[in-house]
Motif scaffolding. Structure first.
Motif, mmCIF file in Angstrom:
data_model
loop_
_atom_site.group_PDB
_atom_site.id
_atom_site.type_symbol
_atom_site.label_atom_id
_atom_site.label_comp_id
_atom_site.label_asym_id
_atom_site.label_seq_id
_atom_site.Cartn_x
_atom_site.Cartn_y
_atom_site.Cartn_z
ATOM 1 N N TYR A 25 -2.990 -11.166 -3.520
ATOM 2 C CA TYR A 25 -4.903 -10.121 -3.591
ATOM 3 C C TYR A 25 -5.516 -9.839 -2.457
ATOM 4 O O TYR A 25 -6.067 -8.963 -2.785
ATOM 5 N N ASP A 28 -4.213 -6.353 -0.792
ATOM 6 C CA ASP A 28 -5.132 -5.068 -1.401
ATOM 7 C C ASP A 28 -6.168 -5.134 0.377
ATOM 8 O O ASP A 28 -5.782 -3.627 0.448
ATOM 9 N N ASP A 29 -6.301 -5.820 1.023
ATOM 10 C CA ASP A 29 -6.976 -5.748 2.077
ATOM 11 C C ASP A 29 -6.614 -5.851 2.514
ATOM 12 O O ASP A 29 -7.501 -5.383 4.008
ATOM 13 N N VAL A 33 -0.391 0.340 2.627
ATOM 14 C CA VAL A 33 -0.067 1.464 2.358
ATOM 15 C C VAL A 33 1.174 2.628 2.456
ATOM 16 O O VAL A 33 0.213 3.101 3.062
ATOM 17 N N VAL A 153 2.087 -1.341 -1.060
ATOM 18 C CA VAL A 153 1.189 -1.983 -0.021
ATOM 19 C C VAL A 153 1.994 -2.935 0.120
ATOM 20 O O VAL A 153 3.172 -3.594 0.056
ATOM 21 N N LYS A 161 4.515 -4.945 -2.981
ATOM 22 C CA LYS A 161 4.253 -4.883 -4.016
ATOM 23 C C LYS A 161 4.052 -3.288 -4.418
ATOM 24 O O LYS A 161 2.985 -2.730 -3.873
ATOM 25 N N VAL A 163 1.948 -0.320 -6.625
ATOM 26 C CA VAL A 163 0.840 -0.538 -6.776
ATOM 27 C C VAL A 163 0.687 0.832 -8.364
ATOM 28 O O VAL A 163 0.023 0.824 -8.748
#
Length: 170
Positions: A25, A28-29, A33, A153, A161, A163
């Protein structure tokens, strides 16, 4: 003594699983990308559920971008420098079995070496070759001629991973 050892082992396993979940998780932060173009898409497989098998244009590295050893073993770790074009799609700028320096515009991604084809191109795998989709939506991805843009990402610690998957309008 055995009881303490047992609880330590259980605690380490729980800590490992929590760490894996948190890192997924946090991508994502903290991750960057990137957008990659697919080479072809295979239809979903009924045995594995609905997923799309992807191959990327960037998995074929031409000889002029290869700066690694001549003889590579399958699944050896390599480093690929990807640079975005004016549309934001990343392309291979350099690849080597030795760690590459970071570039201002690009990103260094790890991959596994596969083989050298008859044209002298080096084939690699980024480990993002399956994209799981909602159940019973696989028919929209069944056209082998359709190409896609994959948004992925890449975390600073190397985890990757997918997205999203968007069809290329031609």
């Amino acid at each position: 003594m055995n009881r303490i050892f047992f609880y330590v082992v259980i605690g380490l396993q729980v800590l490992f699983l929590v760490g894996m979940s948190i890192s997924f998780y946090l991508m994502d932060d903290f991750g960057e990308v990137i957008r990659l173009e697919t080479a072809q898409v295979d239809p979903p497989d009924i045995f594995y559920g609905d997923y799309v098998r992807l191959q990327y244009e960037q998995e074929r590295i031409e000889p002029e971008y290869w700066f690694g050893s001549k003889d590579m073993d399958r699944n050896e770790k390599i480093y690929v420098l990807l640079i975005p074009d004016d549309k934001g799609i990343y392309h291979v700028k350099a690849a080597s079995d030795r760690k590459l320096a970071e570039h201002d515009d690009g990103i260094v991604v790890t991959a596994k070496y596969q083989y050298k084809d008859w044209n002298g191109n080096h084939r690699v795998s980024y480990g993002m070759n399956r994209y799981y989709i909602e159940e019973n939506t696989g028919e929209q991805y069944g056209d082998m001629s359709q190409r896609y843009i994959v948004q992925a990402v890449v975390a600073p610690w190397g985890q990757k991973k997918i997205v999203s998957l968007e069809p290329i309008e031609e």
